[in-house]
Design a protein around this motif. Structure first.
Motif, PDB file in Angstrom:
ATOM      1  N   LEU A 149       0.840  -1.058   0.098  1.00  0.00           N
ATOM      2  CA  LEU A 149      -0.004   0.126   0.078  1.00  0.00           C
ATOM      3  C   LEU A 149       0.999   1.433  -0.072  1.00  0.00           C
ATOM      4  O   LEU A 149       0.473   2.345  -0.618  1.00  0.00           O
ATOM      5  N   ALA A 150       1.944   1.215   0.752  1.00  0.00           N
ATOM      6  CA  ALA A 150       2.811   2.290   0.698  1.00  0.00           C
ATOM      7  C   ALA A 150       3.520   2.427  -0.588  1.00  0.00           C
ATOM      8  O   ALA A 150       3.702   3.724  -0.983  1.00  0.00           O
ATOM      9  N   ALA A 151       3.987   1.480  -1.076  1.00  0.00           N
ATOM     10  CA  ALA A 151       4.373   1.410  -2.647  1.00  0.00           C
ATOM     11  C   ALA A 151       3.271   2.010  -3.430  1.00  0.00           C
ATOM     12  O   ALA A 151       3.757   2.642  -4.586  1.00  0.00           O
ATOM     13  N   TYR A 152       2.082   1.774  -3.457  1.00  0.00           N
ATOM     14  CA  TYR A 152       1.118   2.328  -4.221  1.00  0.00           C
ATOM     15  C   TYR A 152       1.298   3.804  -4.125  1.00  0.00           C
ATOM     16  O   TYR A 152       0.938   4.455  -5.458  1.00  0.00           O
ATOM     17  N   LEU A 153       1.096   4.266  -2.991  1.00  0.00           N
ATOM     18  CA  LEU A 153       1.198   5.742  -2.814  1.00  0.00           C
ATOM     19  C   LEU A 153       2.474   6.245  -3.352  1.00  0.00           C
ATOM     20  O   LEU A 153       2.366   7.227  -4.069  1.00  0.00           O
ATOM     21  N   GLU A 154       3.505   5.524  -3.013  1.00  0.00           N
ATOM     22  CA  GLU A 154       4.855   6.095  -3.374  1.00  0.00           C
ATOM     23  C   GLU A 154       4.903   6.288  -5.091  1.00  0.00           C
ATOM     24  O   GLU A 154       5.629   6.921  -5.760  1.00  0.00           O
ATOM     25  N   SER A 155       4.079   5.404  -5.676  1.00  0.00           N
ATOM     26  CA  SER A 155       4.195   5.009  -7.043  1.00  0.00           C
ATOM     27  C   SER A 155       3.854   6.507  -8.047  1.00  0.00           C
ATOM     28  O   SER A 155       3.900   6.932  -8.891  1.00  0.00           O
ATOM     29  N   ASN A 206     -15.662  11.268  12.331  1.00  0.00           N
ATOM     30  CA  ASN A 206     -14.241  11.794  12.670  1.00  0.00           C
ATOM     31  C   ASN A 206     -13.182  10.733  12.490  1.00  0.00           C
ATOM     32  O   ASN A 206     -11.996  11.017  12.667  1.00  0.00           O
ATOM     33  N   ALA A 207     -13.665   9.398  12.280  1.00  0.00           N
ATOM     34  CA  ALA A 207     -12.898   8.278  12.234  1.00  0.00           C
ATOM     35  C   ALA A 207     -12.177   8.451  10.710  1.00  0.00           C
ATOM     36  O   ALA A 207     -10.993   7.945  10.638  1.00  0.00           O
ATOM     37  N   ARG A 208     -12.606   9.109   9.951  1.00  0.00           N
ATOM     38  CA  ARG A 208     -12.168   9.208   8.506  1.00  0.00           C
ATOM     39  C   ARG A 208     -12.112  10.730   7.876  1.00  0.00           C
ATOM     40  O   ARG A 208     -11.579  10.696   6.927  1.00  0.00           O
ATOM     41  N   SER A 209     -11.961  11.655   8.820  1.00  0.00           N
ATOM     42  CA  SER A 209     -12.215  13.054   8.327  1.00  0.00           C
ATOM     43  C   SER A 209     -11.256  13.944   9.429  1.00  0.00           C
ATOM     44  O   SER A 209     -10.800  13.313  10.312  1.00  0.00           O
ATOM     45  N   GLY A 210     -11.387  15.337   9.023  1.00  0.00           N
ATOM     46  CA  GLY A 210     -10.612  16.065   9.741  1.00  0.00           C
ATOM     47  C   GLY A 210      -9.088  16.316   9.244  1.00  0.00           C
ATOM     48  O   GLY A 210      -8.569  16.271   8.139  1.00  0.00           O
ATOM     49  N   ILE A 211      -8.370  16.732  10.243  1.00  0.00           N
ATOM     50  CA  ILE A 211      -6.730  16.686  10.164  1.00  0.00           C
ATOM     51  C   ILE A 211      -6.197  15.648  11.076  1.00  0.00           C
ATOM     52  O   ILE A 211      -5.958  15.786  12.371  1.00  0.00           O
ATOM     53  N   PRO A 212      -5.878  14.479  10.355  1.00  0.00           N
ATOM     54  CA  PRO A 212      -5.290  13.442  11.246  1.00  0.00           C
ATOM     55  C   PRO A 212      -3.983  13.717  11.988  1.00  0.00           C
ATOM     56  O   PRO A 212      -2.959  14.307  11.528  1.00  0.00           O
ATOM     57  N   ALA A 213      -3.949  13.192  13.181  1.00  0.00           N
ATOM     58  CA  ALA A 213      -2.416  13.608  13.905  1.00  0.00           C
ATOM     59  C   ALA A 213      -1.285  12.903  13.389  1.00  0.00           C
ATOM     60  O   ALA A 213      -0.362  13.312  13.406  1.00  0.00           O
ATOM     61  N   VAL A 214      -1.708  11.809  12.683  1.00  0.00           N
ATOM     62  CA  VAL A 214      -0.361  11.240  11.962  1.00  0.00           C
ATOM     63  C   VAL A 214       0.383  11.798  11.180  1.00  0.00           C
ATOM     64  O   VAL A 214       1.515  11.728  11.005  1.00  0.00           O
ATOM     65  N   ALA A 239       3.190   5.200   6.982  1.00  0.00           N
ATOM     66  CA  ALA A 239       2.296   5.752   8.025  1.00  0.00           C
ATOM     67  C   ALA A 239       0.914   5.882   7.603  1.00  0.00           C
ATOM     68  O   ALA A 239      -0.161   5.730   8.192  1.00  0.00           O
ATOM     69  N   TYR A 240       0.847   6.807   6.482  1.00  0.00           N
ATOM     70  CA  TYR A 240      -0.586   6.905   5.791  1.00  0.00           C
ATOM     71  C   TYR A 240      -1.161   5.883   5.588  1.00  0.00           C
ATOM     72  O   TYR A 240      -2.557   5.795   5.776  1.00  0.00           O
ATOM     73  N   ALA A 241      -0.650   4.861   5.029  1.00  0.00           N
ATOM     74  CA  ALA A 241      -1.274   3.570   4.507  1.00  0.00           C
ATOM     75  C   ALA A 241      -1.860   2.890   5.752  1.00  0.00           C
ATOM     76  O   ALA A 241      -3.022   2.363   5.533  1.00  0.00           O
ATOM     77  N   ASN A 242      -1.123   2.955   6.707  1.00  0.00           N
ATOM     78  CA  ASN A 242      -1.438   2.236   8.020  1.00  0.00           C
ATOM     79  C   ASN A 242      -2.704   3.324   8.684  1.00  0.00           C
ATOM     80  O   ASN A 242      -3.584   2.450   9.293  1.00  0.00           O
TER      81      ASN A 242
END
Length: 455
Positions: free
Chosen positions: A18-24, A236-244, A254-257
């Motif tokens: 998943l991280a590789a997908y985003l990195e692509s 709020n589990a999927r929106s807002g400004i995530p702390a990560v 980290a974003y993929a997780n």
């Protein structure tokens, strides 16, 4: 909202895929492009009510008229045309019939303006014959939830049933809001991280500058952006400004997780949606999803799942900035100009990062909570967000100047920042303008906004 069905059928082995997908999505800086998406409310000219899909002269008829005019390919859902695509762009429907142009990735803002002009000409060529108009506003100024129609898209039925379980305003988000967003590229993980952090830190300012929804069911209710208020309690589990985004070690992994911790909505197979609301994508990866027993998630499933996370700045193979109300064409272009100027010039991005560095995560969340009501007048430091806007716009202007992309008249892309520069200098925001009209010449009749705001 994107249309599901990515054809990538590769089985996901673990989260590193998943991280590789985003990195692509990484690309050379000289290949960066700009994509702009914007939505508008349709209304019937005779009574200003939102048109349904099925009615004579309604949304289905609109899509048929555009298809006949443009020859674009239909996007179907159980035989219903729910969008069109052509020339790298698409037209799609939000749950309540909000009409969206997802623009093609373009080289500069002058091309973005040409695309927007063509879209407006497209609408003006077909909507008068249907008795329709379109008004780009952040929140529907008069309609109740019950008065909004429902578009025939399978995922929307699932969302409509799920939203009340996870927040008080999710149905308003679906049916009564419109936004404008810009999609921009990154060249590396470090570049992505910096843009995600700068973009997230400045989203409250963008919300304030683009506030364009001061009415609720026919009257002012004390907010300049009802759309932004809705997002404070949608899911709020999927929106807002995530702390990560602001944590040490943030990157593609980290974003993929974080996405894996976002509850699922659906699985899309062969034109059908399986209800997976609330389920775990991690279980899906392991073949343990109850609605698809034994079946393992594909990269296409992950691409679909990524569209069901709604942070103010969203990462896909590019970055989406999503914190602004829909607005007039000049403000739509200004949204793209703001972020292009900051993100696409190295010195500008560094200056913006230095400007927001003193802000803590708690500071950013506090600003996000305050701006729906107070907009650019929100307290910030020794002044207000209007003061911050002047600094940010100076950075964006320098970035656009350095890009040196000129139109036929010899103007560079800074020309598209002018509406924001006027607000920073003291002019009213769109919301403040409408409130003045309501208390003045309109005599308290909000319906007059449709004629004045219409494309």
């Amino acid at each position: 909202m994107s249309n599901p069905g990515d054809a990538d059928s590769r089985i996901i082995e673990d989260a590193r895929d998943l991280a590789a997908y985003l990195e692509s999505g990484c690309k050379p800086a000289d290949s960066f492009l700009i994509g702009t998406e914007h939505e508008a409310f349709g209304f019937r000219l005779r009574d200003f009510a939102p048109p349904s899909y099925e009615e004579e002269g309604g949304i289905a008829a609109l899509l048929a008229a555009v298809q006949a005019r443009e020859g674009w390919e239909p996007i179907l859902d159980h035989g219903n045309t729910i969008g069109l695509k052509g020339h790298g762009a698409s037209l799609s429907l939000e749950p309540g019939g909000q009409f969206e142009l997802s623009g093609a990735p373009l080289a500069d803002l002058h091309a973005t303006k040409a695309e927007l002009d063509a879209h407006l000409a497209r609408l003006r060529g077909v909507v008068p014959g249907l008795g329709l108009g379109f008004a780009p506003l952040g929140f529907h100024p008069v309609a109740t939830r019950a008065q909004m129609p429902m578009m025939p898209k399978g995922r929307y039925k699932l969302m409509r049933e799920y939203m009340p379980k996870v927040g008080t305003r999710g149905l308003d988000m679906m049916f009564r809001t419109c936004t404008v967003q810009v999609n921009l590229d990154f060249c590396s993980e470090a570049d992505m991280v910096r843009k995600m952090r700068v973009g997230s830190a400045l989203q409250p300012l963008a919300t304030a500058l683009f506030a364009n929804s001061p009415f609720y069911e026919g009257k002012p209710n004390g907010y300049l952006s009802n759309r932004a208020l809705v997002w404070t309690d949608t899911d709020n589990a999927r929106s807002g400004i995530p702390a990560v985004i602001f944590e040490d070690g943030f990157g593609f992994d980290a974003y993929a997780n974080w996405l894996l911790d976002v509850p699922m909505y659906f699985v899309y197979r062969d034109g059908e949606f399986s209800d997976a609301t609330g389920a775990s994508f991690r279980d899906f990866m392991a073949g343990k999803l109850a609605v698809r027993p034994g079946e393992r998630a594909t990269m296409g499933d992950f691409a679909d799942h990524a569209t069901t996370a709604f942070p103010d700045v969203r990462l896909k193979k590019y970055i989406e900035t999503r914190g602004a109300d829909s607005g007039c064409p000049a403000m739509m272009l200004a949204q793209s100009a703001l972020w292009t100027g900051i993100f696409y010039d190295k010195a500008a991005l560094e200056a913006a990062a230095a400007l927001v560095k003193p802000l803590s995560y708690a500071d950013i969340l506090a600003l996000r909570a305050a701006v729906p009501a107070s907009g650019v007048n929100t307290a910030f430091g020794a002044g207000t967000l209007r003061d911050l806007a002047r600094e940010v716009l100076a950075i964006a202007a320098d970035g656009l100047k350095n890009r040196a992309r000129k139109n036929a008249a010899g103007e560079d892309e800074r020309v598209y920042l002018r509406p924001l520069q006027e607000i920073a200098a003291g002019a009213p925001t769109q919301a403040e303008h409408w409130l003045a009209r309501y208390h003045g010449e309109w005599g308290g009749d909000v319906r007059k906004i449709f004629a004045e705001a219409a494309f």
